[in-house]
Design a protein around this motif. Structure first.
Motif, PDB file in Angstrom:
ATOM      1  N   ILE B  93      18.217  45.536  -9.620  1.00  0.00           N
ATOM      2  CA  ILE B  93      17.143  46.339 -10.286  1.00  0.00           C
ATOM      3  C   ILE B  93      17.208  47.495  -9.423  1.00  0.00           C
ATOM      4  O   ILE B  93      17.279  47.495  -8.280  1.00  0.00           O
ATOM      5  N   HIS B  94      17.234  48.610 -10.003  1.00  0.00           N
ATOM      6  CA  HIS B  94      17.124  49.985  -9.342  1.00  0.00           C
ATOM      7  C   HIS B  94      15.784  49.999  -8.677  1.00  0.00           C
ATOM      8  O   HIS B  94      14.870  49.788  -9.319  1.00  0.00           O
ATOM      9  N   PRO B  95      15.863  50.314  -7.306  1.00  0.00           N
ATOM     10  CA  PRO B  95      14.538  50.150  -6.538  1.00  0.00           C
ATOM     11  C   PRO B  95      13.600  50.866  -7.050  1.00  0.00           C
ATOM     12  O   PRO B  95      12.180  50.485  -6.589  1.00  0.00           O
ATOM     13  N   ALA B 131       4.645  46.570   0.291  1.00  0.00           N
ATOM     14  CA  ALA B 131       5.632  45.579   1.727  1.00  0.00           C
ATOM     15  C   ALA B 131       6.307  44.585   0.917  1.00  0.00           C
ATOM     16  O   ALA B 131       7.373  44.142   1.234  1.00  0.00           O
ATOM     17  N   PHE B 132       5.585  43.806  -0.306  1.00  0.00           N
ATOM     18  CA  PHE B 132       6.296  43.003  -0.938  1.00  0.00           C
ATOM     19  C   PHE B 132       7.888  43.341  -1.645  1.00  0.00           C
ATOM     20  O   PHE B 132       8.694  42.785  -1.382  1.00  0.00           O
ATOM     21  N   SER B 133       7.647  44.756  -2.213  1.00  0.00           N
ATOM     22  CA  SER B 133       8.766  45.158  -2.865  1.00  0.00           C
ATOM     23  C   SER B 133       9.979  45.353  -1.661  1.00  0.00           C
ATOM     24  O   SER B 133      11.031  45.337  -2.097  1.00  0.00           O
ATOM     25  N   ALA B 134       9.564  46.091  -0.543  1.00  0.00           N
ATOM     26  CA  ALA B 134      10.451  46.468   0.352  1.00  0.00           C
ATOM     27  C   ALA B 134      11.240  44.961   0.792  1.00  0.00           C
ATOM     28  O   ALA B 134      12.302  45.131   0.917  1.00  0.00           O
ATOM     29  N   VAL B 135      10.607  43.988   0.752  1.00  0.00           N
ATOM     30  CA  VAL B 135      11.342  42.734   1.071  1.00  0.00           C
ATOM     31  C   VAL B 135      12.143  42.294  -0.056  1.00  0.00           C
ATOM     32  O   VAL B 135      13.307  41.934   0.297  1.00  0.00           O
ATOM     33  N   LEU B 136      12.026  42.456  -1.203  1.00  0.00           N
ATOM     34  CA  LEU B 136      12.727  42.257  -2.411  1.00  0.00           C
ATOM     35  C   LEU B 136      13.916  43.101  -2.386  1.00  0.00           C
ATOM     36  O   LEU B 136      14.986  42.702  -2.845  1.00  0.00           O
ATOM     37  N   ALA B 137      13.772  44.632  -1.777  1.00  0.00           N
ATOM     38  CA  ALA B 137      14.983  45.235  -1.923  1.00  0.00           C
ATOM     39  C   ALA B 137      15.652  45.183  -0.921  1.00  0.00           C
ATOM     40  O   ALA B 137      16.691  45.896  -0.491  1.00  0.00           O
TER      41      ALA B 137
END
Lengths: 147, 141
Positions: B93-95, B131-137
């Motif tokens: 997914i595009h971040p 923070a959650f999204s950063a880890v996912l990306a």
């Protein structure tokens, strides 16, 4: 030229008709200053912004929040030419206030959240889409005179 | 940076959201698809119309993963490792889309919590979601 459907116009008028400018404006600005603290850089003359309580009780923040919302009212009353309605405001924000335009989106998002918390379930997905489209046009118009 | 007060607040909120994971998740997704139509491009294989089975089950999955992350904030990278790999190597997914979804989660919470969704609560949840999204990306490149 931005194309607005009849439904979008109705949604936006409806939201504004339910807004108490003296309440929503201050709440949105307070929220932006608390959730995105770097935005405080533009308000050095406003006094105590030390913590959430100080920001919420700061009369200059409240007054300015109301000013912002009245500005949005002008866009709503000139929905077919927001670009030109905001030409001077754009110059002001870039030449005099030197605001990074990325921060406009943050204030817009905070206003959306304030409206969501006031309207609850009445703020449907379709209303949100129309509202955010309106704010995107406003933000784009504010950014136009940056060189 | 999350303070210990914020971490507690986050656990409290997500614990309350777990029983209504399906409602919250599907509402956030629907808001995102309606407000940002380009996000639908990642779901051409599913029926994501309002109240569809796919929308509800997918929304539930996402909120349950967020709740799991909330309980393990100090070990997000390890807890989310499988999801992280999945998002990087399969979903791709595009971040920028993470921010769009996070915003819609916040709007959903605001609608449901009203005045209880205070600026301080909003800030804590926004920081957690970032923070959650950063880890996912993290594994994207």
């Amino acid at each position: 030229m931005v194309a607005w459907t009849a439904e979008e116009r109705a949604f936006i008028q409806d939201i504004f008709s339910k807004l108490n400018y003296e309440e929503a404006g201050p709440k949105a600005l307070q929220r932006a200053l608390i959730v995105y603290p770097w935005t405080q850089r533009y308000f050095g003359s406003f006094g105590n912004l030390y913590n959430a309580d100080a920001i919420i009780n700061n009369p200059k923040v409240a007054a300015h929040g109301t000013v912002v919302l009245h500005g949005l009212d002008r866009a709503m009353k000139n929905m077919d030419d927001i670009k030109n309605t905001y030409a001077e405001l754009s110059v002001l924000h870039s030449e005099k206030l030197h605001v990074d335009p990325d921060n406009f989106r943050l204030l817009a998002d905070c206003l959306t959240i304030v409206i969501a918390s006031t309207m609850g379930a009445a703020f449907t997905a379709d209303m949100q889409a129309a509202w955010q489209k309106f704010l995107a046009v406003v933000v784009s118009a504010l950014q136009r005179q940056y060189h | 940076m999350l303070s210990s007060a914020e971490k507690e607040l986050i656990v409290e909120i997500w614990t309350k959201m777990t029983p209504v994971a399906e409602e919250i998740g599907s509402e956030a997704l629907l808001r995102m698809f309606t407000t940002f139509p380009k996000t639908k491009t990642y779901f051409s294989h599913l029926n994501i119309s309002a109240n569809s089975e796919h929308l509800r089950s997918h929304g539930k999955k996402i909120v349950e993963a967020l709740a799991e992350g909330a309980k393990n904030i100090s070990t997000l990278t390890t807890t989310l490792a499988p999801l992280s790999r999945f998002h990087a190597y399969q979903l791709r997914i595009h971040p920028t889309n993470f921010k769009l979804f996070n915003h819609c989660i916040l709007v959903t919470l605001a609608c449901r919590m009203g005045d209880d969704f205070t600026p301080v609560t909003h800030a804590a949840i926004d920081k957690f979601l970032s923070a959650f999204s950063a880890v996912l990306a993290e594994k994207f490149r």
